[in-house]
Design a protein around this motif. Sequence first.
Motif, PDB file in Angstrom:
ATOM      1  N   LEU A   1       0.837  -1.203   0.000  1.00 32.94           N
ATOM      2  CA  LEU A   1       0.000   0.000   0.000  1.00 32.94           C
ATOM      3  C   LEU A   1       0.870   1.251   0.000  1.00 32.94           C
ATOM      4  O   LEU A   1       0.611   2.210  -0.742  1.00 32.94           O
ATOM      5  CB  LEU A   1      -0.922  -0.017   1.218  1.00 32.94           C
ATOM      6  CG  LEU A   1      -2.039  -1.059   1.242  1.00 32.94           C
ATOM      7  CD1 LEU A   1      -2.786  -1.005   2.565  1.00 32.94           C
ATOM      8  CD2 LEU A   1      -3.009  -0.842   0.096  1.00 32.94           C
TER       9      LEU A   1
ATOM     10  N   ASP B   1       2.312   1.778  -3.384  1.00 33.51           N
ATOM     11  CA  ASP B   1       1.324   2.335  -4.308  1.00 33.51           C
ATOM     12  C   ASP B   1       1.261   3.855  -4.180  1.00 33.51           C
ATOM     13  O   ASP B   1       1.164   4.576  -5.178  1.00 33.51           O
ATOM     14  CB  ASP B   1      -0.065   1.736  -4.030  1.00 33.51           C
ATOM     15  CG  ASP B   1      -0.257   0.403  -4.720  1.00 33.51           C
ATOM     16  OD1 ASP B   1       0.509   0.112  -5.656  1.00 33.51           O
ATOM     17  OD2 ASP B   1      -1.156  -0.343  -4.321  1.00 33.51           O
TER      18      ASP B   1
ATOM     19  N   THR C   1      -5.950   5.168  -8.838  1.00 35.18           N
ATOM     20  CA  THR C   1      -5.736   3.933  -8.091  1.00 35.18           C
ATOM     21  C   THR C   1      -6.552   4.053  -6.814  1.00 35.18           C
ATOM     22  O   THR C   1      -6.281   4.902  -5.968  1.00 35.18           O
ATOM     23  CB  THR C   1      -4.249   3.729  -7.754  1.00 35.18           C
ATOM     24  OG1 THR C   1      -3.501   3.639  -8.968  1.00 35.18           O
ATOM     25  CG2 THR C   1      -4.046   2.452  -6.951  1.00 35.18           C
ATOM     26  N   ARG C   2      -7.554   3.236  -6.698  1.00 38.22           N
ATOM     27  CA  ARG C   2      -8.500   3.329  -5.586  1.00 38.22           C
ATOM     28  C   ARG C   2      -8.244   2.205  -4.599  1.00 38.22           C
ATOM     29  O   ARG C   2      -8.248   1.026  -4.954  1.00 38.22           O
ATOM     30  CB  ARG C   2      -9.936   3.234  -6.108  1.00 38.22           C
ATOM     31  CG  ARG C   2     -10.273   4.297  -7.141  1.00 38.22           C
ATOM     32  CD  ARG C   2     -11.484   3.906  -7.970  1.00 38.22           C
ATOM     33  NE  ARG C   2     -11.902   4.963  -8.888  1.00 38.22           N
ATOM     34  CZ  ARG C   2     -12.862   4.810  -9.809  1.00 38.22           C
ATOM     35  NH1 ARG C   2     -13.494   3.645  -9.927  1.00 38.22           N
ATOM     36  NH2 ARG C   2     -13.168   5.824 -10.617  1.00 38.22           N
ATOM     37  N   LEU C   3      -8.018   2.568  -3.363  1.00 38.56           N
ATOM     38  CA  LEU C   3      -7.787   1.604  -2.289  1.00 38.56           C
ATOM     39  C   LEU C   3      -8.932   1.730  -1.286  1.00 38.56           C
ATOM     40  O   LEU C   3      -9.181   2.816  -0.772  1.00 38.56           O
ATOM     41  CB  LEU C   3      -6.451   1.879  -1.605  1.00 38.56           C
ATOM     42  CG  LEU C   3      -5.221   1.818  -2.515  1.00 38.56           C
ATOM     43  CD1 LEU C   3      -3.991   2.358  -1.779  1.00 38.56           C
ATOM     44  CD2 LEU C   3      -4.959   0.407  -3.003  1.00 38.56           C
TER      45      LEU C   3
ATOM     46  N   GLU D   1      -7.812  -3.084  -4.361  1.00 42.88           N
ATOM     47  CA  GLU D   1      -7.147  -2.093  -5.194  1.00 42.88           C
ATOM     48  C   GLU D   1      -7.808  -2.104  -6.576  1.00 42.88           C
ATOM     49  O   GLU D   1      -7.890  -3.148  -7.226  1.00 42.88           O
ATOM     50  CB  GLU D   1      -5.656  -2.398  -5.335  1.00 42.88           C
ATOM     51  CG  GLU D   1      -4.918  -1.389  -6.223  1.00 42.88           C
ATOM     52  CD  GLU D   1      -3.443  -1.710  -6.357  1.00 42.88           C
ATOM     53  OE1 GLU D   1      -2.726  -0.927  -6.993  1.00 42.88           O
ATOM     54  OE2 GLU D   1      -3.017  -2.747  -5.820  1.00 42.88           O
ATOM     55  N   GLU D   2      -8.262  -0.956  -6.988  1.00 45.48           N
ATOM     56  CA  GLU D   2      -8.952  -0.835  -8.278  1.00 45.48           C
ATOM     57  C   GLU D   2      -8.318   0.300  -9.078  1.00 45.48           C
ATOM     58  O   GLU D   2      -8.108   1.401  -8.562  1.00 45.48           O
ATOM     59  CB  GLU D   2     -10.438  -0.560  -8.047  1.00 45.48           C
ATOM     60  CG  GLU D   2     -11.241  -0.410  -9.326  1.00 45.48           C
ATOM     61  CD  GLU D   2     -12.710  -0.105  -9.061  1.00 45.48           C
ATOM     62  OE1 GLU D   2     -13.420   0.236 -10.020  1.00 45.48           O
ATOM     63  OE2 GLU D   2     -13.121  -0.187  -7.883  1.00 45.48           O
ATOM     64  N   TYR D   3      -8.003   0.016 -10.317  1.00 43.27           N
ATOM     65  CA  TYR D   3      -7.418   1.027 -11.210  1.00 43.27           C
ATOM     66  C   TYR D   3      -8.442   1.353 -12.289  1.00 43.27           C
ATOM     67  O   TYR D   3      -8.909   0.471 -13.008  1.00 43.27           O
ATOM     68  CB  TYR D   3      -6.127   0.497 -11.835  1.00 43.27           C
ATOM     69  CG  TYR D   3      -5.365   1.527 -12.629  1.00 43.27           C
ATOM     70  CD1 TYR D   3      -4.634   2.524 -11.993  1.00 43.27           C
ATOM     71  CD2 TYR D   3      -5.377   1.506 -14.026  1.00 43.27           C
ATOM     72  CE1 TYR D   3      -3.923   3.475 -12.719  1.00 43.27           C
ATOM     73  CE2 TYR D   3      -4.675   2.453 -14.766  1.00 43.27           C
ATOM     74  CZ  TYR D   3      -3.948   3.437 -14.107  1.00 43.27           C
ATOM     75  OH  TYR D   3      -3.265   4.385 -14.823  1.00 43.27           O
TER      76      TYR D   3
ATOM     77  N   ILE E   1      -6.167  -7.357  -1.877  1.00 44.01           N
ATOM     78  CA  ILE E   1      -4.800  -7.245  -1.385  1.00 44.01           C
ATOM     79  C   ILE E   1      -4.623  -8.081  -0.122  1.00 44.01           C
ATOM     80  O   ILE E   1      -3.758  -8.955  -0.052  1.00 44.01           O
ATOM     81  CB  ILE E   1      -4.425  -5.777  -1.112  1.00 44.01           C
ATOM     82  CG1 ILE E   1      -4.487  -4.976  -2.419  1.00 44.01           C
ATOM     83  CG2 ILE E   1      -3.031  -5.684  -0.513  1.00 44.01           C
ATOM     84  CD1 ILE E   1      -4.169  -3.509  -2.243  1.00 44.01           C
TER      85      ILE E   1
END
Length: 208
Positions: A76, A79, A145-147, A156-158, A173
């Motif tokens: 994380l 990222d 980048t969404r956490l 985690e989504e891009y 994750i």
Amino acid sequence: MSMKQAGTTQLAQSGKAYGGRPRHRERDFGRVFTGLLFALFVVTLLMAILAGTDVYRGLNRESALADDQRLSLTLLANDVRANDQVDAVARAWVTAEGVDMVIAEGDEDLGQPAMADENSTEARSLLQGPALVLRETLPSGVYETRLYRYDGTIMEEYAMEGAPYDPEKATPIVKSSIFDFSYTGGLLTLKTDAGEAVVALRCAGGDA
């Protein structure tokens, strides 16, 4: 041999035979007792070995889980460092009505999340808490980048800016009962079950 001597001999032989039976029984009982004692020792030893094996496996599982959680916290933080750009950090609340996003400009903090009442954004969130959004500006547009935590797992989504949040397309994750973060003075603090990680962003004048 006289009748008296013969009687005495017969009586002695009879007594000897009679006295031999208890000693024979004692020997049999001793063998059985020794066998049972040995069997009990073997069973006890096997139970101790099995219990020790279970404890060892449990400790290994806990150690592996802790290692995975620490690794996930490092991932994380990495990222965040990989998306260390100006105006890159944001908090987003995802509800059925849309996305409420707050972008931290420079070293400006993200503020505090709203209190959870029946009408608040937090109460209506489709995710388990806010999403940490790391924005990346490219010639083709802004990508995110969404956490966030969903169904007990940090995801985690891009996706491109404006695209709907979709946990089905996100990458799991690590499982965690906690995913929280704060950003103030150029420091981004991430918190999961594995602990906390603090990242000083270069875009805010810190050393990542």
